[in-house]
Design an enzyme around this catalytic site. Sequence first.
Site, mmCIF file in Angstrom:
data_model
loop_
_atom_site.group_PDB
_atom_site.id
_atom_site.type_symbol
_atom_site.label_atom_id
_atom_site.label_comp_id
_atom_site.label_asym_id
_atom_site.label_seq_id
_atom_site.Cartn_x
_atom_site.Cartn_y
_atom_site.Cartn_z
ATOM 1 C CG ASP A 102 10.861 -8.161 -4.384
ATOM 2 O OD1 ASP A 102 11.315 -8.435 -2.954
ATOM 3 O OD2 ASP A 102 10.196 -8.791 -4.857
ATOM 4 C CB CYS A 103 11.019 -1.706 -6.744
ATOM 5 S SG CYS A 103 9.343 -2.003 -6.262
#
Lengths: 402, 136
Positions: A139-140
């Site tokens: 996600d990051c």
Amino acid sequence: MLKTIVEINEKIKKGKAVVVTAEEVIDIAREKGLHKAAEEIDVVTTGTFSPMCSSGAFLNFGHSQPRIKLGGGKAYLNDVPVYTGLAAADVFLGANALPDDDPRNKFHPGEFNYGGGHVIEELVAGKDIRLVATAYGTDCYPRRKLESWINLKDINDAILFNVRNAYQNYEVAVNSSDRMLYTYMGVLKPNLGNAHYSTSGQLSPLLNDPYYKSIGVGTKVFIGGGIGYVAWHGTQHNPNVPRGENGVPREGAGSLSLIGDLKQMKPEWLVGTSMFGYGCTLSTGIGIPIPVLSEEILRYTTVTDDEIFAPIIEFSETYPQRKPGILGEISYAELKSGHIKVQGKDVPTASLSSYPKAIEIAGILKDWIERGEFLLTEPVAHLPGIESDITFKPLEERLITE
Amino acid sequence: MDISKRIVLHFPPHVTGQPVVYRLVKDFNLNFNILKASVSPGEEGLLIMELGGTQKNYDKGIQYLASVGVKIQSLSQDVVRDEARCTHCGACVAICPSGAFSLEAKTRKVLFDHNKCVICGLCVKACPPRAMRLYF
């Protein structure tokens, strides 16, 4: 104690320090005597330039947009794989790494024309290097693929970190078999056709400080044309070996872990190297200053090639099978004469370590110190010495049964 | 005018028994330096040599070689050192079969005597920084 590092540094700052190379000190001490020479000389510079396999660089490329997590993924620099078991933007480039499609020794002997050491040399030479990476995406750090040119001047950090350099003495390699051998000690001709050695002898850093009286953790050094430090003792550091009366080990003994800023370095002192039939590595230039704190420290720096002995090891059977036994001991003076006697046979000798480059390095370091550009550092910890309980362990294999 | 050239001679089997080089010296006053030879009577032979003398005698010598059936090629390969790449380590010195490398006594720099090179190519692959190059 004759003088301290603080006092020597004061003289360096004023441009008044007396600096000589480990070659020059020999005649000076002979002429003036140890006591007077130790009073007059402040620093002795050493040098070595040789293939040093346990070398490599930590690189931080900066973060791409969108971000990619190299850690746990795969990354290549000019097709040479780098280690990605670190954080998102850091990798480690090892000198021995080879492109996945390099044929290695599939057709023996392999040529090993390009590997990690060559990438380091090209980085330092300012050439653009191709970074290709794949990642699993988070996600990051959503990105999964990255292809970009990188250049040493643009990336955040490039730290040369060599975990074993500047070996204190090294064996002489010969081949008793009837076939040619392609080894890390070069091409060895059959029937004792040649003998290869690999230290700078009387100029070599740790041969001039056999008991590690002045070189320690934190010692500032010349590495790859830039400034670095002794980070730790090197791997396989083994002070407890047979030594001569002058304290000089009669086989491989101490070693150094060295760290330095790759951005300061120069390609003539970090040369990508190919060992035919063996692999790729990095020839590394190292110079270490020895502060003359006492007459004893000076005396060690006056060591000459005829007082340094190396063991002759056979490479067709003894070395690969880790068998004990040497074919004798030989001095560096004899090695440098071009011929030695091994088992009654006249054997031509050659070096893998560049003595002309070692002289040049000791001279450059001398020049830096004389001009006040290079101050000495006080070690923050000693290297393990002969009082330590270090032993050099072989791998004792234990069978995995389940 | 004196000239000197490196040539490759291919001897057909019937010529390998003849003293060809002797004739070059005796009849044409040429000097020679054999760089590599593989000549067995009754088999095809190979001789790499440097041949020198006056232009006139050289041409006559070449004509003589052709007349006895020797095939002549100019030496098209050459080993050259990239001076910028050489680190003067010495890894080439003891492996060279013709002694083309030596050390300068004082500086311990590696000297390459091109005239002694037999173009075997061993140094090209054995040179750690790959400073020796084989050109075709």
